[in-house]
Design a protein around this motif. Structure first.
Motif, PDB file in Angstrom:
ATOM      1  N   GLY A 172       5.964   5.371  -1.225  1.00 34.48           N
ATOM      2  CA  GLY A 172       6.531   6.644  -0.801  1.00 34.48           C
ATOM      3  C   GLY A 172       5.503   7.639  -0.307  1.00 34.48           C
ATOM      4  N   ARG A 173       4.231   7.388  -0.580  1.00 31.70           N
ATOM      5  CA  ARG A 173       3.158   8.290  -0.114  1.00 31.70           C
ATOM      6  C   ARG A 173       2.292   7.623   0.947  1.00 31.70           C
ATOM      7  NH1 ARG A 173      -0.790   9.742  -3.458  1.00 31.70           N
ATOM      8  NH2 ARG A 173      -0.636   7.925  -4.832  1.00 31.70           N
ATOM      9  N   PHE A 174       2.056   6.335   0.823  1.00 33.47           N
ATOM     10  CA  PHE A 174       1.223   5.582   1.762  1.00 33.47           C
ATOM     11  C   PHE A 174       2.104   4.685   2.625  1.00 33.47           C
ATOM     12  CE2 PHE A 174      -2.913   5.364  -0.990  1.00 33.47           C
ATOM     13  CZ  PHE A 174      -2.841   6.741  -1.176  1.00 33.47           C
ATOM     14  N   LYS A 175       1.597   4.360   3.791  1.00 33.23           N
ATOM     15  CA  LYS A 175       2.312   3.431   4.661  1.00 33.23           C
ATOM     16  C   LYS A 175       1.315   2.607   5.460  1.00 33.23           C
ATOM     17  CE  LYS A 175       6.010   3.036   8.076  1.00 33.23           C
ATOM     18  NZ  LYS A 175       7.012   3.780   8.899  1.00 33.23           N
ATOM     19  N   ILE A 176       1.569   1.305   5.523  1.00 36.94           N
ATOM     20  CA  ILE A 176       0.702   0.419   6.270  1.00 36.94           C
ATOM     21  C   ILE A 176       1.313   0.148   7.638  1.00 36.94           C
ATOM     22  CG2 ILE A 176       1.754  -1.768   5.528  1.00 36.94           C
ATOM     23  CD1 ILE A 176      -1.107  -2.861   5.148  1.00 36.94           C
ATOM     24  N   SER A 177       0.466  -0.018   8.627  1.00 38.21           N
ATOM     25  CA  SER A 177       0.935  -0.398   9.952  1.00 38.21           C
ATOM     26  C   SER A 177      -0.146  -1.235  10.624  1.00 38.21           C
ATOM     27  CB  SER A 177       1.276   0.827  10.796  1.00 38.21           C
ATOM     28  OG  SER A 177       0.131   1.632  10.997  1.00 38.21           O
ATOM     29  N   ARG A 178       0.251  -1.884  11.700  1.00 39.24           N
ATOM     30  CA  ARG A 178      -0.721  -2.741  12.393  1.00 39.24           C
ATOM     31  C   ARG A 178      -0.445  -2.742  13.883  1.00 39.24           C
ATOM     32  NH1 ARG A 178       3.276  -6.600  10.628  1.00 39.24           N
ATOM     33  NH2 ARG A 178       3.803  -7.999  12.335  1.00 39.24           N
TER      34      ARG A 178
ATOM     35  N   MET B  81      -5.708  -4.274  14.960  1.00 43.57           N
ATOM     36  CA  MET B  81      -6.015  -3.107  14.136  1.00 43.57           C
ATOM     37  C   MET B  81      -5.029  -3.009  12.982  1.00 43.57           C
ATOM     38  SD  MET B  81      -8.647  -1.473  15.371  1.00 43.57           S
ATOM     39  CE  MET B  81      -8.476   0.103  14.539  1.00 43.57           C
ATOM     40  N   LEU B  82      -5.533  -2.601  11.847  1.00 45.37           N
ATOM     41  CA  LEU B  82      -4.722  -2.354  10.652  1.00 45.37           C
ATOM     42  C   LEU B  82      -4.949  -0.909  10.249  1.00 45.37           C
ATOM     43  CD1 LEU B  82      -2.968  -3.791   8.388  1.00 45.37           C
ATOM     44  CD2 LEU B  82      -5.105  -3.868   7.079  1.00 45.37           C
ATOM     45  N   TYR B  83      -3.870  -0.244   9.829  1.00 50.61           N
ATOM     46  CA  TYR B  83      -3.964   1.163   9.460  1.00 50.61           C
ATOM     47  C   TYR B  83      -3.346   1.398   8.085  1.00 50.61           C
ATOM     48  CZ  TYR B  83      -4.605   1.532  14.504  1.00 50.61           C
ATOM     49  OH  TYR B  83      -5.060   1.363  15.784  1.00 50.61           O
ATOM     50  N   LEU B  84      -3.799   2.473   7.452  1.00 50.10           N
ATOM     51  CA  LEU B  84      -3.176   2.926   6.216  1.00 50.10           C
ATOM     52  C   LEU B  84      -3.051   4.444   6.295  1.00 50.10           C
ATOM     53  CD1 LEU B  84      -2.099   2.081   3.398  1.00 50.10           C
ATOM     54  CD2 LEU B  84      -4.357   2.719   2.491  1.00 50.10           C
ATOM     55  N   GLN B  85      -1.821   4.904   6.435  1.00 50.83           N
ATOM     56  CA  GLN B  85      -1.555   6.341   6.433  1.00 50.83           C
ATOM     57  C   GLN B  85      -1.341   6.773   4.988  1.00 50.83           C
ATOM     58  OE1 GLN B  85      -1.524   8.631   9.000  1.00 50.83           O
ATOM     59  NE2 GLN B  85      -1.298  10.133   7.362  1.00 50.83           N
ATOM     60  N   MET B  86      -2.140   7.715   4.553  1.00 56.18           N
ATOM     61  CA  MET B  86      -2.078   8.172   3.161  1.00 56.18           C
ATOM     62  C   MET B  86      -1.701   9.648   3.139  1.00 56.18           C
ATOM     63  SD  MET B  86      -5.429   6.250   1.595  1.00 56.18           S
ATOM     64  CE  MET B  86      -6.587   7.287   2.488  1.00 56.18           C
ATOM     65  N   ASN B  87      -0.561   9.950   2.560  1.00 57.64           N
ATOM     66  CA  ASN B  87      -0.068  11.322   2.470  1.00 57.64           C
ATOM     67  C   ASN B  87       0.015  11.752   1.016  1.00 57.64           C
ATOM     68  OD1 ASN B  87       0.321  11.376   5.297  1.00 57.64           O
ATOM     69  ND2 ASN B  87       2.359  10.452   5.055  1.00 57.64           N
ATOM     70  N   ASN B  88       0.070  13.060   0.818  1.00 53.36           N
ATOM     71  CA  ASN B  88       0.190  13.615  -0.529  1.00 53.36           C
ATOM     72  C   ASN B  88      -0.829  12.979  -1.479  1.00 53.36           C
ATOM     73  OD1 ASN B  88       1.195  15.164  -2.638  1.00 53.36           O
ATOM     74  ND2 ASN B  88       2.881  13.743  -3.092  1.00 53.36           N
ATOM     75  N   LEU B  89      -2.063  13.000  -1.060  1.00 55.98           N
ATOM     76  CA  LEU B  89      -3.112  12.360  -1.837  1.00 55.98           C
ATOM     77  C   LEU B  89      -3.322  13.056  -3.171  1.00 55.98           C
ATOM     78  CD1 LEU B  89      -5.471  11.564   1.108  1.00 55.98           C
ATOM     79  CD2 LEU B  89      -4.739   9.887  -0.586  1.00 55.98           C
TER      80      LEU B  89
END
Length: 125
Positions: A66-72, A78-86
């Motif tokens: 619910g706070r992080f999301k992975i995408s590619r 490329m691989l990404y990690l969006q990190m919110n509300n850290l």
């Protein structure tokens, strides 16, 4: 030779956001699964988020759901990690990793054949 280069870490206040990136080479590299792990001082390396490289399946841990999301981006490898509300407990070195098969449990570090060098994420409270 396969190489993973992760980046995007930094210092952020609690409640802030960061986006991690991982560049995989060569362009022909096509893993079975790619994931993000993290390791805090004195703790074991733990799975954060993983994704199948060819399907839409993803898996994560409850502490970041619910706070992080992975995408590619398969085209760019490329691989990404969006990190919110850290949160302060997210402070760790984050690593991208690639597994070439499902021979081992892909929620655990031994399943992975290649690792990035790590990028530090520090969350101040």
């Amino acid at each position: 030779q396969v190489q993973l280069v992760d980046s995007g870490g930094g210092l952020v206040q609690a409640g802030g956001s960061l986006r991690l990136s991982c560049a995989a080479s060569p362009r022909t590299f096509s893993p079975y699964v790619m994931s993000w792990f993290r390791q805090a001082p004195g703790k074991e390396r733990e799975l954060v988020y993983g994704t199948s490289w060819s399907r839409s399946d993803t898996f994560t841990t409850s502490s970041v759901s619910g706070r992080f999301k992975i995408s590619r981006n398969n085209t760019e490898n490329m691989l990404y990690l969006q990190m919110n509300n850290l949160k302060s407990e997210d402070t760790a070195v984050y690593y991208c990793a690639a597994a070439q098969s499902a021979a081992k449990d892909v929620t655990t570090a031994p399943a992975y054949d290649y690792w990035g060098q790590g990028t530090q994420v520090t969350v101040s409270s």
